[in-house]
Design a protein around this motif. Structure first.
Motif, short mmCIF file in Angstrom:
data_model
loop_
_atom_site.label_atom_id
_atom_site.label_comp_id
_atom_site.label_asym_id
_atom_site.label_seq_id
_atom_site.Cartn_x
_atom_site.Cartn_y
_atom_site.Cartn_z
N PHE A 27 -3.32 7.37 -7.27
CA PHE A 27 -3.59 6.26 -8.17
C PHE A 27 -2.36 5.38 -8.32
CE2 PHE A 27 -4.57 4.16 -12.19
CZ PHE A 27 -5.93 3.89 -12.04
N VAL A 28 -1.18 6.01 -8.42
CA VAL A 28 0.07 5.25 -8.53
C VAL A 28 0.32 4.47 -7.24
CG1 VAL A 28 2.59 5.49 -8.71
CG2 VAL A 28 1.09 6.77 -10.25
N VAL A 29 0.04 5.08 -6.09
CA VAL A 29 0.17 4.36 -4.82
C VAL A 29 -0.79 3.17 -4.80
CG1 VAL A 29 -0.24 4.56 -2.32
CG2 VAL A 29 1.04 6.33 -3.52
N GLY A 30 -2.00 3.38 -5.29
CA GLY A 30 -2.98 2.29 -5.35
C GLY A 30 -2.50 1.15 -6.23
N ILE A 31 -1.88 1.47 -7.35
CA ILE A 31 -1.33 0.42 -8.22
C ILE A 31 -0.24 -0.35 -7.49
CG2 ILE A 31 0.06 0.00 -10.29
CD1 ILE A 31 -1.52 2.21 -11.67
N GLY A 32 0.61 0.39 -6.75
CA GLY A 32 1.66 -0.27 -5.97
C GLY A 32 1.09 -1.21 -4.93
N LEU A 33 0.04 -0.77 -4.24
CA LEU A 33 -0.61 -1.64 -3.26
C LEU A 33 -1.25 -2.86 -3.93
CD1 LEU A 33 -2.31 0.99 -0.92
CD2 LEU A 33 -0.44 -0.56 -0.32
N LEU A 34 -1.87 -2.65 -5.07
CA LEU A 34 -2.49 -3.75 -5.79
C LEU A 34 -1.45 -4.79 -6.19
CD1 LEU A 34 -5.24 -4.67 -7.07
CD2 LEU A 34 -4.43 -3.59 -9.16
N MET A 35 -0.35 -4.33 -6.74
CA MET A 35 0.72 -5.25 -7.14
C MET A 35 1.36 -5.91 -5.92
SD MET A 35 0.82 -5.32 -10.32
CE MET A 35 0.67 -4.46 -11.83
N GLY A 36 1.57 -5.14 -4.87
CA GLY A 36 2.17 -5.69 -3.65
C GLY A 36 1.30 -6.78 -3.04
N GLY A 37 0.00 -6.58 -3.07
CA GLY A 37 -0.91 -7.60 -2.55
C GLY A 37 -0.91 -8.86 -3.38
N MET A 38 -0.60 -8.73 -4.66
CA MET A 38 -0.54 -9.92 -5.52
C MET A 38 0.77 -10.68 -5.31
SD MET A 38 -2.14 -8.21 -8.94
CE MET A 38 -2.19 -9.67 -9.94
N ASP A 85 -1.06 -14.73 0.65
CA ASP A 85 -2.10 -14.66 1.69
C ASP A 85 -2.34 -13.23 2.19
OD1 ASP A 85 -2.45 -17.41 1.56
OD2 ASP A 85 -0.87 -17.78 3.04
N GLN A 86 -2.11 -12.25 1.39
CA GLN A 86 -2.38 -10.86 1.77
C GLN A 86 -3.28 -10.19 0.72
OE1 GLN A 86 -1.45 -9.43 4.66
NE2 GLN A 86 -0.55 -11.39 5.23
N ILE A 87 -4.38 -10.83 0.41
CA ILE A 87 -5.28 -10.33 -0.62
C ILE A 87 -5.90 -8.99 -0.22
CG2 ILE A 87 -7.34 -11.51 0.22
CD1 ILE A 87 -6.43 -11.27 -3.44
N TRP A 88 -6.00 -8.73 1.07
CA TRP A 88 -6.60 -7.48 1.53
C TRP A 88 -5.79 -6.26 1.07
CZ3 TRP A 88 -3.90 -4.26 4.73
CH2 TRP A 88 -2.80 -4.79 5.38
N VAL A 89 -4.47 -6.42 0.90
CA VAL A 89 -3.63 -5.31 0.42
C VAL A 89 -4.04 -4.95 -1.01
CG1 VAL A 89 -1.28 -4.56 -0.07
CG2 VAL A 89 -1.74 -5.95 1.96
N SER A 90 -4.31 -5.96 -1.82
CA SER A 90 -4.76 -5.71 -3.19
C SER A 90 -6.12 -5.02 -3.20
CB SER A 90 -4.86 -7.02 -3.97
OG SER A 90 -3.59 -7.56 -4.19
N VAL A 91 -7.01 -5.43 -2.32
CA VAL A 91 -8.33 -4.82 -2.24
C VAL A 91 -8.20 -3.35 -1.83
CG1 VAL A 91 -10.55 -4.86 -1.02
CG2 VAL A 91 -9.51 -6.99 -1.79
N VAL A 92 -7.34 -3.07 -0.85
CA VAL A 92 -7.12 -1.69 -0.43
C VAL A 92 -6.53 -0.88 -1.58
CG1 VAL A 92 -5.74 -0.22 1.11
CG2 VAL A 92 -6.93 -2.21 2.03
N GLY A 93 -5.60 -1.47 -2.32
CA GLY A 93 -5.01 -0.79 -3.47
C GLY A 93 -6.05 -0.45 -4.51
N PHE A 94 -6.94 -1.39 -4.78
CA PHE A 94 -8.00 -1.14 -5.75
C PHE A 94 -8.92 -0.01 -5.26
CE2 PHE A 94 -12.34 -1.85 -7.24
CZ PHE A 94 -12.14 -1.71 -8.61
N LEU A 95 -9.26 -0.03 -3.99
CA LEU A 95 -10.13 1.01 -3.44
C LEU A 95 -9.46 2.39 -3.48
CD1 LEU A 95 -11.76 -0.87 -0.43
CD2 LEU A 95 -12.78 -0.31 -2.64
#
Length: 129
Positions: free
Chosen positions: A49-60, A64-74
């Motif tokens: 879950f913490v890794v997912g939050i990191g990916l979500l924040m990183g994508g934000m 132009d890398q919205i897919w990283v946020s989507v992967v983080g959310f998933l």
């Protein structure tokens, strides 16, 4: 609510009988196995879950890398489901919650003998009523 002294004695007798009849089965049922499994599963889910939050924040942060946020959310969603199903079920799909209303037919065996002994002891103590 704690057990009464009488109930505690009966429980101790049942435990000794279980260890005497089938020590391998009794040792497999000792308490720490399920708790350790559940604790490990929850720790893994929290880490994911913490890794997912990191990916979500990183994508934000990265343009132009919205897919990283989507992967983080998933990843976060998957870890939340993983933790909840680990809490509800034990190893190999054993349910730790209440049994379903229509329980499958039990096989005759050790548990039937333990129940019969329990009933006999209870009848002896109450005078057969």
């Amino acid at each position: 609510m704690p057990l009464s002294e009488h109930e505690q004695r009966l429980l101790d007798q049942m435990e000794r009988a279980l260890y005497a009849e089938d020590p391998k089965f009794a040792s497999a049922l000792e308490g720490s196995g399920l708790r350790t499994y559940t604790r490990r599963r929850v720790y893994l889910a929290v880490a994911g879950f913490v890794v997912g939050i990191g990916l979500l924040m990183g994508g934000m942060v990265v343009p132009d890398q919205i897919w990283v946020s989507v992967v983080g959310f998933l990843v976060m969603l998957g870890c939340a489901v993983f933790a909840v199903t680990g809490w509800r079920r034990g190893p190999a799909g054993q349910s730790s919650g209440p049994r379903p209303a229509a329980a499958p037919r039990r096989k005759a065996g050790m548990m039937d003998r333990v129940e019969q002994r329990w009933q006999r002891r209870r009848d002896e103590q109450t005078g057969g009523f």
